[in-house]
Design an enzyme around this catalytic site. Structure first.
Site, PDB file in Angstrom:
ATOM      1  CE1 TYR A   1      11.177  34.761 -61.948  1.00  0.00           C
ATOM      2  CE2 TYR A   1      10.542  32.724 -62.446  1.00  0.00           C
ATOM      3  CZ  TYR A   1      10.821  33.745 -62.891  1.00  0.00           C
ATOM      4  OH  TYR A   1      11.217  33.744 -64.277  1.00  0.00           O
TER       5      TYR A   1
ATOM      6  CD  GLN B   1      13.342  28.398 -46.977  1.00  0.00           C
ATOM      7  OE1 GLN B   1      12.838  29.181 -46.267  1.00  0.00           O
ATOM      8  NE2 GLN B   1      12.881  27.766 -47.873  1.00  0.00           N
TER       9      GLN B   1
ATOM     10  CB  SER C   1       9.950  29.442 -58.135  1.00  0.00           C
ATOM     11  OG  SER C   1       8.821  29.838 -57.244  1.00  0.00           O
ATOM     12  NE  ARG C   2      14.993  25.369 -55.847  1.00  0.00           N
ATOM     13  CZ  ARG C   2      14.727  25.721 -54.632  1.00  0.00           C
ATOM     14  NH1 ARG C   2      13.473  25.133 -54.026  1.00  0.00           N
ATOM     15  NH2 ARG C   2      15.650  25.973 -53.663  1.00  0.00           N
TER      16      ARG C   2
ATOM     17  CG  ASP D   1       6.746  22.927 -51.236  1.00  0.00           C
ATOM     18  OD1 ASP D   1       7.848  22.488 -51.766  1.00  0.00           O
ATOM     19  OD2 ASP D   1       6.093  23.940 -51.691  1.00  0.00           O
TER      20      ASP D   1
ATOM     21  N   GLY E   1       0.512  28.588 -58.704  1.00  0.00           N
ATOM     22  CA  GLY E   1       0.245  27.995 -57.258  1.00  0.00           C
ATOM     23  C   GLY E   1       0.197  28.919 -56.027  1.00  0.00           C
ATOM     24  CG  HIS E   2       3.598  31.506 -55.150  1.00  0.00           C
ATOM     25  ND1 HIS E   2       4.388  31.401 -56.389  1.00  0.00           N
ATOM     26  CD2 HIS E   2       4.418  30.975 -54.207  1.00  0.00           C
ATOM     27  CE1 HIS E   2       5.450  30.672 -55.958  1.00  0.00           C
ATOM     28  NE2 HIS E   2       5.731  30.657 -54.588  1.00  0.00           N
TER      29      HIS E   2
END
Ligand code: AMP
Length: 289
Positions: free
Chosen positions: A36, A65, A190-191, A154, A40-41
């Site tokens: 998704y 996870q 993604s969230r 993260d 950023g990715h």
């Protein structure tokens, strides 16, 4: 011309492709993701394509996870879109295994990283970092020698991955990359698709409150307790926020909560918007007095 992206669904096929590239003298850049994909990715993939001859990525929603109560089943997915984005970012080899390919039998071997997982996300999600550390170690074992790109978004995860690679002498250079944000400061995630319009409008308070703290420190503020209490208050007082999980100033490497401001530190925050938890962090670098 950009090469078309090749998709591998087996460990053996992906490993063989990367071994072939290295045998031909190419360096490999690797970006692990849960799909998704957003910009950023893509920024990590562009960094891999810039620094390494072959840019690769994995798309795998890792069940290890997620706790039973979390969003594994509903985690957003869109492979076609992801492949187009990865290709546009310069990725030529994508690893997209099934859960059965990655975990054909119950997993008895897990990797745990002590100390830096104790607070923050590790406290909120007890099994989370063992799941992350295990899948990242497995992916590194599949990919082999490479540079691997992770987001500072993260931040605790990046510290965990750096540490496991160093502790276990994994032949992977871990590269941290800056957080990519929406125009209003919200860190891309993604969230973010889970947010209602009301929650989305509230969410930039995470970044804004940390920027205000960094400005206060630049202006001479030094009381850690007062600074973090102000972050909590700013976030908690925002309509659309349902709770602040933590807001702390920590040592940038060990992630131990700081008792005074100075040196290379990080502000870390997490807050709840309905059932969605959002994380963010910001560098805080202050000359020691
Ligand atoms: P995920 O798909 O959420 O597991 O993230 C895969 C990688 O992308 C991790 O290294 C994340 O830290 C990184 N990432 C996620 N969001 C961002 C962002 N907004 N900016 C930079 N990197 C990010």
């Amino acid at each position: 011309m950009v090469d078309a992206v090749r998709v591998h669904d087996t460990i053996e096929g992906f490993r063989r492709a990367l071994d072939g590239h290295r045998a031909a003298g190419a360096t490999v850049g690797f970006v692990p993701t849960m799909g998704y994909l957003h910009d950023g990715h893509a920024s990590l993939m562009r960094a891999a394509a810039r620094h390494d001859a072959v840019a690769t990525a994995s798309i795998f929603v890792n069940p290890l996870q997620f706790a039973a109560t979390e969003d594994l089943g509903t985690y957003p997915r869109d492979l076609e879109r992801d492949l187009a984005l990865a290709e546009a970012a310069g990725v030529t080899e994508v690893f997209h295994p099934t859960v059965e390919e990655m975990y054909p039998r119950p997993v008895l071997t897990t990797v745990t990283v002590d100390r830096i997982t104790r607070h923050f996300e590790g406290a909120a999600r007890p099994e989370h970092f063992a799941g992350v550390a295990t899948v990242v170690t497995k992916l590194f074992a599949i990919v082999g020698p490479c540079r691997s790109y992770f987001g500072e978004k993260d931040y605790q995860q990046l510290a965990v991955v750096r540490r496991l690679a160093a502790d276990l002498s994994v032949p992977v250079e871990v590269v941290g990359c800056p957080t990519v944000r929406e125009a209003d400061g919200l860190a891309m995630s993604s969230r973010n698709v889970y947010l209602t319009a009301h929650q989305r409008a509230a969410a930039p308070v995470l970044h804004r409150s940390m920027v205000q703290t960094a400005e206060a420190v630049a202006g001479g503020a030094r009381n850690v307790g007062a600074l973090t209490a102000a972050i909590v208050a700013r976030i908690a007082d925002t309509d659309g926020v349902d709770g602040v999980d933590y807001a702390e100033i920590v040592d940038a490497e060990t992630l131990e909560p700081a008792t005074e401001v100075g040196g290379v530190q990080r502000i870390v925050v997490a807050a709840r918007f309905g059932r969605t938890r959002l994380l963010d962090n910001l560098a805080l670098e202050t000359p020691r007095r």
